[in-house]
Write a protein that holds these residues in place. Structure first.
Motif, PDB file in Angstrom:
ATOM      1  N   MET A  85       7.000  -6.081   9.908  1.00  0.00           N
ATOM      2  CA  MET A  85       6.728  -5.402   8.257  1.00  0.00           C
ATOM      3  C   MET A  85       5.871  -6.807   7.430  1.00  0.00           C
ATOM      4  SD  MET A  85       8.352  -2.859   8.867  1.00  0.00           S
ATOM      5  CE  MET A  85       8.291  -1.851   7.748  1.00  0.00           C
ATOM      6  N   LEU A  86       6.097  -7.907   8.005  1.00  0.00           N
ATOM      7  CA  LEU A  86       5.169  -8.942   7.595  1.00  0.00           C
ATOM      8  C   LEU A  86       3.567  -9.741   7.896  1.00  0.00           C
ATOM      9  CD1 LEU A  86       8.110 -11.458   7.677  1.00  0.00           C
ATOM     10  CD2 LEU A  86       6.831  -9.953   5.578  1.00  0.00           C
ATOM     11  N   LEU A  87       2.982  -8.558   8.620  1.00  0.00           N
ATOM     12  CA  LEU A  87       1.689  -9.029   8.243  1.00  0.00           C
ATOM     13  C   LEU A  87       1.041  -9.051   7.097  1.00  0.00           C
ATOM     14  CD1 LEU A  87      -0.617  -8.298  10.355  1.00  0.00           C
ATOM     15  CD2 LEU A  87      -1.420  -6.534   9.765  1.00  0.00           C
ATOM     16  N   LYS A 134       5.136  10.700   7.937  1.00  0.00           N
ATOM     17  CA  LYS A 134       6.035  10.195   8.425  1.00  0.00           C
ATOM     18  C   LYS A 134       6.361   8.933   7.415  1.00  0.00           C
ATOM     19  CE  LYS A 134       5.718  11.338  12.995  1.00  0.00           C
ATOM     20  NZ  LYS A 134       5.826  11.220  14.179  1.00  0.00           N
ATOM     21  N   ALA A 135       5.949   8.603   6.832  1.00  0.00           N
ATOM     22  CA  ALA A 135       5.392   6.940   6.161  1.00  0.00           C
ATOM     23  C   ALA A 135       4.994   6.945   4.388  1.00  0.00           C
ATOM     24  CB  ALA A 135       4.638   6.116   6.702  1.00  0.00           C
ATOM     25  N   PHE A 136       5.631   6.216   3.699  1.00  0.00           N
ATOM     26  CA  PHE A 136       5.092   5.967   2.516  1.00  0.00           C
ATOM     27  C   PHE A 136       4.126   4.662   2.234  1.00  0.00           C
ATOM     28  CE2 PHE A 136       6.220   3.997  -2.064  1.00  0.00           C
ATOM     29  CZ  PHE A 136       4.966   5.266  -2.455  1.00  0.00           C
ATOM     30  N   GLY A 137       4.614   4.272   2.313  1.00  0.00           N
ATOM     31  CA  GLY A 137       3.808   2.592   2.520  1.00  0.00           C
ATOM     32  C   GLY A 137       4.514   1.226   3.420  1.00  0.00           C
ATOM     33  N   TYR A 138       3.457   0.318   3.347  1.00  0.00           N
ATOM     34  CA  TYR A 138       3.573  -0.374   4.431  1.00  0.00           C
ATOM     35  C   TYR A 138       2.501  -1.993   3.190  1.00  0.00           C
ATOM     36  CZ  TYR A 138      -1.229   1.349   4.617  1.00  0.00           C
ATOM     37  OH  TYR A 138      -2.500   1.923   4.767  1.00  0.00           O
ATOM     38  N   ILE A 139       3.356  -3.191   3.961  1.00  0.00           N
ATOM     39  CA  ILE A 139       2.885  -4.371   3.913  1.00  0.00           C
ATOM     40  C   ILE A 139       1.623  -5.169   4.236  1.00  0.00           C
ATOM     41  CG2 ILE A 139       3.674  -6.770   2.831  1.00  0.00           C
ATOM     42  CD1 ILE A 139       6.107  -6.490   2.145  1.00  0.00           C
ATOM     43  N   THR A 140       1.000  -5.069   3.915  1.00  0.00           N
ATOM     44  CA  THR A 140      -0.565  -5.146   4.606  1.00  0.00           C
ATOM     45  C   THR A 140      -1.032  -6.869   3.885  1.00  0.00           C
ATOM     46  OG1 THR A 140      -2.024  -4.235   5.102  1.00  0.00           O
ATOM     47  CG2 THR A 140      -1.685  -3.467   3.517  1.00  0.00           C
ATOM     48  N   PRO A 143       5.427  -0.634   9.510  1.00  0.00           N
ATOM     49  CA  PRO A 143       5.055  -1.996   9.561  1.00  0.00           C
ATOM     50  C   PRO A 143       3.415  -1.525   9.627  1.00  0.00           C
ATOM     51  CG  PRO A 143       6.463  -1.665  11.917  1.00  0.00           C
ATOM     52  CD  PRO A 143       6.300  -0.749  11.046  1.00  0.00           C
ATOM     53  N   ALA A 144       2.835  -2.239   9.375  1.00  0.00           N
ATOM     54  CA  ALA A 144       1.073  -2.149   8.768  1.00  0.00           C
ATOM     55  C   ALA A 144       0.632  -1.909  10.277  1.00  0.00           C
ATOM     56  CB  ALA A 144      -0.054  -2.972   8.309  1.00  0.00           C
ATOM     57  N   VAL A 145       0.837  -2.400  11.152  1.00  0.00           N
ATOM     58  CA  VAL A 145       0.521  -2.725  12.677  1.00  0.00           C
ATOM     59  C   VAL A 145       1.992  -3.311  13.571  1.00  0.00           C
ATOM     60  CG1 VAL A 145      -1.922  -3.117  11.807  1.00  0.00           C
ATOM     61  CG2 VAL A 145      -0.606  -4.795  13.064  1.00  0.00           C
ATOM     62  N   MET A 196       1.549  -1.052  -0.203  1.00  0.00           N
ATOM     63  CA  MET A 196      -0.244  -0.386   0.040  1.00  0.00           C
ATOM     64  C   MET A 196       1.049   1.381   0.412  1.00  0.00           C
ATOM     65  SD  MET A 196      -3.223   0.902  -0.043  1.00  0.00           S
ATOM     66  CE  MET A 196      -3.961  -0.411   0.426  1.00  0.00           C
ATOM     67  N   MET A 197       1.010   2.299  -1.361  1.00  0.00           N
ATOM     68  CA  MET A 197       1.896   3.503  -1.255  1.00  0.00           C
ATOM     69  C   MET A 197       1.068   4.633  -0.942  1.00  0.00           C
ATOM     70  SD  MET A 197       3.831   1.351  -4.315  1.00  0.00           S
ATOM     71  CE  MET A 197       2.043   0.476  -4.698  1.00  0.00           C
ATOM     72  N   ARG A 198       1.301   6.209  -0.936  1.00  0.00           N
ATOM     73  CA  ARG A 198       0.773   7.208  -1.059  1.00  0.00           C
ATOM     74  C   ARG A 198       1.065   7.549  -2.562  1.00  0.00           C
ATOM     75  NH1 ARG A 198       3.815  11.794   2.429  1.00  0.00           N
ATOM     76  NH2 ARG A 198       3.005  12.862   0.397  1.00  0.00           N
TER      77      ARG A 198
END
Length: 519
Positions: A235-237, A304-310, A227-229, A186-188
């Motif tokens: 990082m691997l949720l 503060k963030a660009f994206g996350y694996i979810t 991290p997604a959560v 997931m990205m901006r």
């Protein structure tokens, strides 16, 4: 996620189930697979005479449901409207207890052990559900479903209805929602557009890494990935490369196999950790990711963030765009998979404390078949809390917004058959048809329906949990060097008895497969 909703990420971090949670808005109940067409609410039994005997005397059903939000100020008003329907159809009133997610398991354990009256409750997470069933705290539902659950049987495929079996009996009924999750990045969207990132070219973690470098080189004030959560997944949720069989202490690395493997000893896990370590050293990962408790979408919202694996599902980009406060776009890097954990993470159960389980089942059946009742629970009162803007699409009522709305519990993903719920404006009108297709087209784990009972290895299980808390956050965020720490982690797991747990899980899985004629 709808504009009426708040972030579900807080719930995910507290319950850590789910790799599936977060509610989308509702649709018209059309679709295939898990939504096979709801029965009318009058179809509570194939024996009307038996129903009439059971509902002759009035009864109040106490319902406990969790929420990440405070109790809605208009709950009493909505409850009054709910009771008009339930009194007319099954001579029943309801009392809804809204319990904070942060206190959910503690409160439920107290109520279940004290014998306090409780007729219907949500169960969160496969391990907690199985434990409650094995302790005798939940009522077996097979006979009750047969007598009073025609709407449930019509709405749920047998594979999903049977997934919660514990020692051969059903103690919980899954809410109808996405029964699978896929892995995505997931990205901006503004930065994707700014740097002309070709999201169609992102298919692997190596492709993700190229994007992270672009962000690191051009946006020094942003963490490229977070991290997604919070919690052990780091990082691997939602990174679907295995069936966790509920807890990751023995997994299936092949969804079409019944061979239980120590995940932490696999080459796949070691390679993932090397990738994360490299990302961390390159400055791609949030520096304090191992201790961070702020969700990925909130870190994006804070700039503060660009994206996350979810983990994802249909409509997830729209949902995350609302919670992140900016347009988000995603790309799938692992296809959808359905496991027991996905199906049983959110269910309804009838506690042994219920004084009238028959009436509780009748009401529960209505939550899977009565559209008017479902939408009262989900959205409140038409004209006061919402208004229709199309046949099955709603928006805020006149003069109402997120700040002053009196009823927005954010629990439509829990309330029985979500496919009967309205679609909130801004979501695809056919979201539930798309979700049903998503469920149908997902890979089904061969172990779908298996629930592990850790009773025989509970001492080892407790020790493993303690070790996991000590190591997993650091490993799964790239903070710890896996060349040094992974062997140490594996050694401690073995010393604590993970091999015994895996052997017990394999034994139970083999027995389950034999009983269910699965080869």
């Amino acid at each position: 996620m709808t504009r009426m909703k708040r972030s579900m990420a807080g719930m995910i971090s507290l319950a850590m189930v789910f790799m599936l949670l977060s509610a989308c808005s509702s649709s018209n109940g059309s679709g295939d697979s898990s939504d096979k067409g709801g029965a009318s609410s009058s179809e509570v039994s194939s024996s009307p005479g038996a129903v009439n005997d059971v509902i002759r005397e009035p009864y109040e059903i106490v319902i406990a449901a969790p929420s990440a939000l405070a109790e809605p100020k208009d709950l009493a008003l909505v409850q009054k409207e709910i009771n008009k329907i339930t009194q007319a159809k099954v001579n029943t009133t309801v009392k809804i207890m809204v319990v904070p997610f942060s206190n959910w398991q503690q409160q439920m354990n107290l109520m279940l052990s004290s014998g306090e009256k409780l007729d219907l409750m949500v169960t969160i997470g496969a391990p907690a559900y199985a434990a409650q069933a094995l302790k005798g705290q939940l009522t077996p539902l097979d006979d009750l479903i047969g007598k009073y659950g025609k709407g449930i049987q019509s709405a749920l495929e047998p594979a999903y209805l049977n997934a919660p079996r514990v020692k051969g009996k059903v103690y919980g009924i899954p809410s109808i929602r996405n029964f699978a999750t896929n892995t995505g990045f997931m990205m901006r969207k503004d930065l994707v557009d700014k740097y002309k990132i070709d999201i169609a070219a992102i298919k692997t973690l190596a492709d993700v890494e190229k994007v992270l470098k672009t962000i690191k080189d051009n946006e020094p004030d942003l963490a490229p990935i977070v991290p997604a959560v919070g919690g052990d997944y780091g990082m691997l949720l939602g990174y679907n490369n295995r069936d966790s069989l509920g807890d990751d202490y023995g997994v299936l690395m092949d969804y079409n196999s019944l061979k239980v493997t120590n995940y932490y000893e696999t080459p796949e896990y070691a390679e993932l950790l090397k990738t994360l370590r490299r990302w961390y050293k390159e400055g791609y990962i949030l520096k304090d990711a191992a201790t961070n408790q702020i969700t990925g979408n909130q870190l994006v919202k804070a700039g503060k963030a660009f994206g996350y694996i979810t983990n994802m599902k249909p409509g997830y980009d729209a949902q995350q765009s609302i919670t992140a406060g900016t347009a988000m776009v995603s790309v799938e890097i692992k296809p959808p998979v359905s496991t027991t954990t996905d199906v049983t993470s959110i269910m309804w159960a009838i506690p042994q404390n219920s004084k009238n389980p028959e009436r509780a089942m009748m009401l529960l059946n209505m939550l899977y078949s009565d559209k008017d009742l479902v939408n009262l629970f989900d959205w409140g009162i038409e004209g006061k809390h919402y208004q229709k803007v199309a046949d099955n699409v709603i928006d805020f009522a006149a003069g109402v917004d997120t700040k002053n709305i009196g009823y927005a519990p954010n629990w439509d993903f829990m309330m029985g058959n979500q496919f009967l719920s309205y679609v909130f404006n801004g979501n695809a009108p056919d979201i539930w048809k798309t979700t049903a297709q998503f469920n149908t087209n997902s890979t089904k784990s061969k172990a779908l329906g298996f629930n592990f009972n850790p009773e025989a290895v509970k001492t080892e299980y407790t020790s493993l949990e303690n070790i996991k808390k000590q190591y997993l956050n650091g490993l799964n965020t790239g903070t710890l060097d896996p060349d040094k720490t992974l062997p140490e982690f594996i050694a401690k797991l073995k010393s604590a008895g993970i091999d015994k747990v895996i052997a017990e899980k394999q034994k139970q899985l083999d027995e389950w497969a034999k009983i269910n004629h699965i080869q």
